[in-house]
Write an enzyme that holds these catalytic residues in place. Structure first.
Site, short mmCIF file in Angstrom:
data_model
loop_
_atom_site.label_atom_id
_atom_site.label_comp_id
_atom_site.label_asym_id
_atom_site.label_seq_id
_atom_site.Cartn_x
_atom_site.Cartn_y
_atom_site.Cartn_z
N HIS A 209 0.88 -1.20 0.09
CA HIS A 209 0.04 0.09 -0.06
C HIS A 209 0.83 1.21 0.00
O HIS A 209 0.25 2.48 -0.31
CB HIS A 209 -1.05 -0.04 1.22
CG HIS A 209 -2.18 -1.03 0.88
ND1 HIS A 209 -3.57 -0.65 1.59
CD2 HIS A 209 -2.20 -2.16 0.41
CE1 HIS A 209 -4.15 -1.55 1.05
NE2 HIS A 209 -3.54 -2.49 0.49
N SER A 213 -0.33 -1.21 -6.24
CA SER A 213 -0.04 -2.50 -6.71
C SER A 213 0.53 -2.05 -8.07
O SER A 213 0.21 -1.28 -8.89
CB SER A 213 -1.53 -3.09 -7.06
OG SER A 213 -1.99 -3.52 -5.97
N LYS A 237 -14.54 -8.68 -8.07
CA LYS A 237 -13.82 -9.42 -8.79
C LYS A 237 -12.96 -10.50 -8.00
O LYS A 237 -12.80 -11.70 -8.15
CB LYS A 237 -12.53 -8.74 -9.52
CG LYS A 237 -12.08 -9.18 -10.70
CD LYS A 237 -11.23 -8.35 -11.53
CE LYS A 237 -10.91 -8.64 -12.89
NZ LYS A 237 -10.13 -7.71 -13.81
N ASP A 238 -12.37 -10.25 -6.82
CA ASP A 238 -11.74 -11.25 -5.96
C ASP A 238 -12.95 -12.23 -5.44
O ASP A 238 -12.46 -13.51 -5.06
CB ASP A 238 -11.39 -10.47 -4.55
CG ASP A 238 -10.26 -9.76 -5.04
OD1 ASP A 238 -9.16 -10.14 -5.89
OD2 ASP A 238 -9.68 -8.91 -4.06
N GLU A 281 6.56 -33.73 -0.39
CA GLU A 281 5.28 -33.26 -1.04
C GLU A 281 5.78 -32.40 -2.18
O GLU A 281 6.86 -32.13 -2.70
CB GLU A 281 4.66 -32.21 -0.14
CG GLU A 281 4.12 -33.06 1.08
CD GLU A 281 2.78 -33.79 0.86
OE1 GLU A 281 1.62 -33.14 1.10
OE2 GLU A 281 2.89 -34.80 0.43
#
Length: 412
Positions: A209, A213, A237-238, A281
């Site tokens: 922030h 972005s 959108k998220d 893994e």
């Protein structure tokens, strides 16, 4: 409603948490051209919260004792109400967490999100990745199955290649072999490290922030119309991305919960019986392949850790001033070649060292691992420094708004 508003104002006057949330989650100015690749940061945060919540409830029923750990996990699955659901969400949540974080990092690589002024943002992300790996490794040991026990034995023994390595290994074990003290230590650290991850994530968000972005074009916002409020445009959108993400997660939980697991881990740990093929893994396989491809143990360990640590220096290794691969035609192809190389490294790590690829002219697994390891380090240490100096980028747009308007006109 009036009483509720009065309470909010009273709290906010003394602790401006609501003002902070309104600014950071609603009014926060965001580039107007972010695509769905920017969803994965929020998905990682949501996954982290789910992992912590399910982990807390699982810890209530888990017994970190080498004699009873395996049985306590089976008891969670069979006797605790919805224990099977909690465990499958948590177990497959690790897979989903690494998927979204790896995609998030590859997106950063493609769009140059690690470049100035976001170097610390990227470096904090690498710290989060390292903490995730440590947490996941320790969590993999807790079921105390065959693969858990022998995986812990093999990985911790790697430190014996370092100076004072034997002392480090004994300290990790809490004794002279992987046993009850080891399990207790790993359980405590597995429980505590996610809260440390939350702290680093908070710093990651503060750094994000600070300068805002990045965006697919990789250019800075120059005028107010280049930005839009985070809410409702990107919250919607998220939420859409979250819905799709949860469908994949739910499919794994309900239809293929052991798809990424090893059958040997449903056998109680036995120090006297070694599994035919010890594998970590899937999210560790590329680094495991780098380790095994180098015959010298010390150099292999250094290369394995170096494959992660080189990411810290990425902002300075890339000499190009252009961020986004959209305007770097050569780098774009090199990036996708690097992605393929990482997948091949994963395949190499999943197979035994003496495995032979008939489709590749009988090439051995170790030889392929050495080639892909050279490509991995060559991308960071050779290609990025040179490419920024010789590559001729495409012309950049003057502003985000201009580029978005042109795209919309073409679409019409």
């Amino acid at each position: 409603m009036d009483k509720c508003s009065s309470v909010v104002k009273w709290i906010d006057h003394r602790l401006p948490i609501f003002t902070f949330m309104n600014h950071e989650l609603q009014e926060y100015p965001t580039p107007k051209n972010l695509n769905y690749w920017w969803n994965f940061g929020s998905l990682a945060g949501i996954t982290l919260v789910v992992m912590i919540m399910t982990g807390i409830f699982l810890a209530m029923h888990y017994d970190p004792n080498s004699l009873t750990a395996f049985d306590s996990v089976e008891s969670i699955m069979r006797n605790v109400n919805y224990g099977w659901l909690l465990r499958y969400i948590h177990m497959n949540g690790a897979t989903m967490f690494f998927i979204v974080v790896y995609i998030h990092m590859f997106r950063g690589l493609y769009y140059g999100s690690y470049k100035s002024p976001r170097e610390l943002l990227w470096m904090l992300g690498v710290v989060i990745l390292i903490l995730m790996m440590a947490t996941a490794f320790m969590g993999y040991v807790l079921p105390w199955g065959q693969m858990s026990f022998w995986g812990a034995t093999v990985i911790t023994n790697l430190f014996s290649a370092l100076p004072f390595g034997d002392s480090i290994v004994q300290w990790l074990w809490g004794g002279f072999s992987v046993d009850n003290p080891t399990l207790n230590r790993f359980f405590v650290l597995h429980y505590l490290l996610p809260f440390l991850i939350i702290g680093v994530v908070a710093l990651h968000l503060v750094a994000l922030h600070q300068h805002g972005s990045n965006n697919p074009l990789g250019i800075d916002r120059k005028e107010p119309r280049d930005s839009i409020p985070f809410h409702p445009y990107y919250t919607v959108k998220d939420l859409f991305g979250l819905g799709v993400f949860l469908l994949f997660w739910a499919y794994l939980v309900f239809y293929a919960p052991n798809f990424f697991g090893e059958p040997d881990n449903y056998i109680v740990a036995n120090p006297l019986v070694t599994p035919p093929h010890i594998v970590p893994e899937w999210y560790f396989l590329p680094f495991y392949a780098i380790l095994r491809s180098i015959p010298n143990k010390l150099i292999g360990v250094i290369a394995m850790f170096g494959a992660i640590l080189v990411l810290f220096f990425l902002p300075w290794l890339d000499s190009s001033k252009v961020r986004s691969a959209r305007f770097r035609p050569i780098y774009k192809w090199c990036f996708w070649a690097f992605v393929i190389d990482c997948f091949v490294l994963g395949c190499v790590g999943a197979h035994a060292p003496d495995y032979v690829y008939e489709s590749l002219g009988g090439m051995g697994n170790q030889t392929l691992g050495q080639i892909t390891t050279l490509i991995y380090f060559g991308f960071f240490l050779v290609l990025l420094p040179i490419l920024g100096r010789i590559e001729k980028p495409l012309p950049l747009p003057n502003s985000l708004s201009e580029a978005v308007l042109k795209t919309n006109q073409k679409g019409k």
